[in-house]
Design a protein around this motif. Structure first.
Motif, PDB file in Angstrom:
ATOM      1  N   UNK A  11       0.834  -1.202   0.000  1.00  0.00           N
ATOM      2  CA  UNK A  11       0.000   0.000   0.000  1.00  0.00           C
ATOM      3  C   UNK A  11       0.869   1.252   0.000  1.00  0.00           C
ATOM      4  N   UNK A  12       0.930   1.976  -1.136  1.00  0.00           N
ATOM      5  CA  UNK A  12       1.767   3.179  -1.191  1.00  0.00           C
ATOM      6  C   UNK A  12       1.272   4.313  -0.286  1.00  0.00           C
ATOM      7  N   UNK A  13       0.044   4.191   0.216  1.00  0.00           N
ATOM      8  CA  UNK A  13      -0.465   5.218   1.126  1.00  0.00           C
ATOM      9  C   UNK A  13       0.064   5.039   2.545  1.00  0.00           C
ATOM     10  N   UNK A  14       0.658   3.886   2.824  1.00  0.00           N
ATOM     11  CA  UNK A  14       1.275   3.629   4.128  1.00  0.00           C
ATOM     12  C   UNK A  14       2.779   3.793   3.952  1.00  0.00           C
ATOM     13  N   UNK A  15       3.321   4.882   4.463  1.00  0.00           N
ATOM     14  CA  UNK A  15       4.769   5.071   4.370  1.00  0.00           C
ATOM     15  C   UNK A  15       5.280   5.716   5.641  1.00  0.00           C
ATOM     16  N   UNK A  16       6.519   5.424   5.952  1.00  0.00           N
ATOM     17  CA  UNK A  16       7.123   5.939   7.174  1.00  0.00           C
ATOM     18  C   UNK A  16       8.039   7.124   6.919  1.00  0.00           C
ATOM     19  N   UNK A  17       8.226   7.514   5.674  1.00  0.00           N
ATOM     20  CA  UNK A  17       9.115   8.624   5.376  1.00  0.00           C
ATOM     21  C   UNK A  17      10.569   8.196   5.378  1.00  0.00           C
ATOM     22  N   UNK A  18      11.412   9.094   4.967  1.00  0.00           N
ATOM     23  CA  UNK A  18      12.825   8.779   4.798  1.00  0.00           C
ATOM     24  C   UNK A  18      13.585   8.599   6.105  1.00  0.00           C
ATOM     25  N   UNK A  77       9.751  14.573   9.034  1.00  0.00           N
ATOM     26  CA  UNK A  77       9.888  13.417   8.162  1.00  0.00           C
ATOM     27  C   UNK A  77       9.207  13.713   6.835  1.00  0.00           C
ATOM     28  N   UNK A  78       9.588  13.013   5.792  1.00  0.00           N
ATOM     29  CA  UNK A  78       9.001  13.234   4.466  1.00  0.00           C
ATOM     30  C   UNK A  78       9.282  12.038   3.566  1.00  0.00           C
ATOM     31  N   UNK A  79       8.518  11.895   2.492  1.00  0.00           N
ATOM     32  CA  UNK A  79       8.735  10.783   1.567  1.00  0.00           C
ATOM     33  C   UNK A  79       9.842  11.025   0.537  1.00  0.00           C
ATOM     34  N   UNK A  80      10.362  12.251   0.445  1.00  0.00           N
ATOM     35  CA  UNK A  80      11.438  12.539  -0.511  1.00  0.00           C
ATOM     36  C   UNK A  80      12.477  13.444   0.130  1.00  0.00           C
ATOM     37  N   UNK A  81      13.686  13.407  -0.396  1.00  0.00           N
ATOM     38  CA  UNK A  81      14.774  14.218   0.163  1.00  0.00           C
ATOM     39  C   UNK A  81      14.467  15.709   0.059  1.00  0.00           C
ATOM     40  N   UNK A  82      14.011  16.148  -1.102  1.00  0.00           N
ATOM     41  CA  UNK A  82      13.691  17.571  -1.294  1.00  0.00           C
ATOM     42  C   UNK A  82      12.646  18.032  -0.271  1.00  0.00           C
ATOM     43  N   UNK A  83      11.592  17.236  -0.108  1.00  0.00           N
ATOM     44  CA  UNK A  83      10.540  17.596   0.833  1.00  0.00           C
ATOM     45  C   UNK A  83      11.035  17.529   2.278  1.00  0.00           C
ATOM     46  N   UNK A  84      11.970  16.626   2.556  1.00  0.00           N
ATOM     47  CA  UNK A  84      12.552  16.538   3.897  1.00  0.00           C
ATOM     48  C   UNK A  84      13.194  17.866   4.283  1.00  0.00           C
ATOM     49  N   UNK A  85      13.950  18.466   3.371  1.00  0.00           N
ATOM     50  CA  UNK A  85      14.603  19.750   3.662  1.00  0.00           C
ATOM     51  C   UNK A  85      13.587  20.887   3.728  1.00  0.00           C
ATOM     52  N   UNK A  86      12.575  20.870   2.865  1.00  0.00           N
ATOM     53  CA  UNK A  86      11.537  21.902   2.925  1.00  0.00           C
ATOM     54  C   UNK A  86      10.800  21.854   4.262  1.00  0.00           C
ATOM     55  N   UNK A 170       0.367  26.325   5.665  1.00  0.00           N
ATOM     56  CA  UNK A 170       0.336  24.877   5.914  1.00  0.00           C
ATOM     57  C   UNK A 170       1.703  24.262   5.633  1.00  0.00           C
ATOM     58  N   UNK A 171       1.991  23.116   6.240  1.00  0.00           N
ATOM     59  CA  UNK A 171       3.296  22.481   5.998  1.00  0.00           C
ATOM     60  C   UNK A 171       3.431  22.040   4.547  1.00  0.00           C
ATOM     61  N   UNK A 172       4.660  21.990   4.040  1.00  0.00           N
ATOM     62  CA  UNK A 172       4.882  21.522   2.671  1.00  0.00           C
ATOM     63  C   UNK A 172       4.379  20.082   2.512  1.00  0.00           C
ATOM     64  N   UNK A 173       3.697  19.859   1.418  1.00  0.00           N
ATOM     65  CA  UNK A 173       3.131  18.536   1.142  1.00  0.00           C
ATOM     66  C   UNK A 173       3.759  17.976  -0.132  1.00  0.00           C
ATOM     67  N   UNK A 174       3.731  16.652  -0.279  1.00  0.00           N
ATOM     68  CA  UNK A 174       4.287  16.058  -1.497  1.00  0.00           C
ATOM     69  C   UNK A 174       3.452  16.447  -2.705  1.00  0.00           C
ATOM     70  N   UNK A 175       4.118  16.553  -3.818  1.00  0.00           N
ATOM     71  CA  UNK A 175       3.417  16.785  -5.075  1.00  0.00           C
ATOM     72  C   UNK A 175       3.612  15.559  -5.950  1.00  0.00           C
ATOM     73  N   UNK A 176       2.579  15.177  -6.618  1.00  0.00           N
ATOM     74  CA  UNK A 176       2.630  14.000  -7.469  1.00  0.00           C
ATOM     75  C   UNK A 176       2.169  14.374  -8.862  1.00  0.00           C
TER      76      UNK A 176
END
Length: 184
Positions: A11-18, A77-86, A170-176
């Motif tokens: 399930x890609x909706x269940x993730x723990x982040x980087x 925490x975040x699902x991508x490196x770029x978003x982690x820094x943001x 609002x906090x930065x969110x992932x973009x898809x």
């Protein structure tokens, strides 16, 4: 356990982040406009907060890299490196969710260097010497010679980034990206 692990992996909706997968990240150009390195160095019980090792270009001193140990009550925490820094910038600099940590000597929680390599070397030494008992006064008594190193305030700020009404963005969110097919 195997069934739950399989279900989570499917399930890609269940993730723990980087941060759960990897402890240290780097980007050639981060939110500071220069190279940045970020690592989670301590996360045990939320009572003790979350401790990060961070390198960024000093906001007021061009071509000077700052190495810091950052103490926060937020797990960033975040699902991508770029978003982690943001998100780190958002929670630490915009929302001011950090505190200066205790220092026993100059250079054990804050350092400035003229190169990224020098900053990384300094930060590595800070991490090697890190001891939670000396940094937070968690047991209600301070280590000998402890004092807050407030130079971090010049890097991460004290005013925050709220709007004229006192509200936070609002906090930065992932973009898809989504592929959309044209209909005939």
């Amino acid at each position: 356990m195997a069934m739950l692990t399989s279900a989570l992996n499917s399930n890609p909706k269940c993730h723990t982040g980087l941060l759960i997968q990897k402890k240290v990240f780097g980007v050639p150009i981060g939110p500071s406009g220069a190279a940045e390195i970020l690592g989670l160095i301590y996360a045990d019980d939320p009572t003790f907060g979350y401790w990060y090792a961070h390198i960024m270009e000093h906001p007021d001193k061009p071509k000077v890299f700052v190495s810091t140990i950052v103490w926060s009550t937020k797990l960033v925490n975040a699902p991508s490196t770029h978003l982690q820094f943001e998100r780190f910038r958002y929670w630490i600099m915009d929302r001011l969710e950090y505190e200066p940590c205790l220092s026993q000597r100059d250079g054990d929680v804050y350092s400035e260097s003229k190169s990224l390599i020098g900053a990384a070397t300094e930060l590595a030494m800070m991490v090697i010497e890190f001891d939670i008992k000396k940094r937070c006064g968690c047991d209600s008594k301070l280590a000998d010679g402890s004092q807050a190193d407030n130079r971090i305030l010049n890097v991460y700020g004290m005013t925050g980034a709220f709007d004229e009404n006192g509200a936070w963005a609002p906090p930065p969110m992932p973009t898809f990206l989504t592929v959309v097919k044209n209909r005939p």
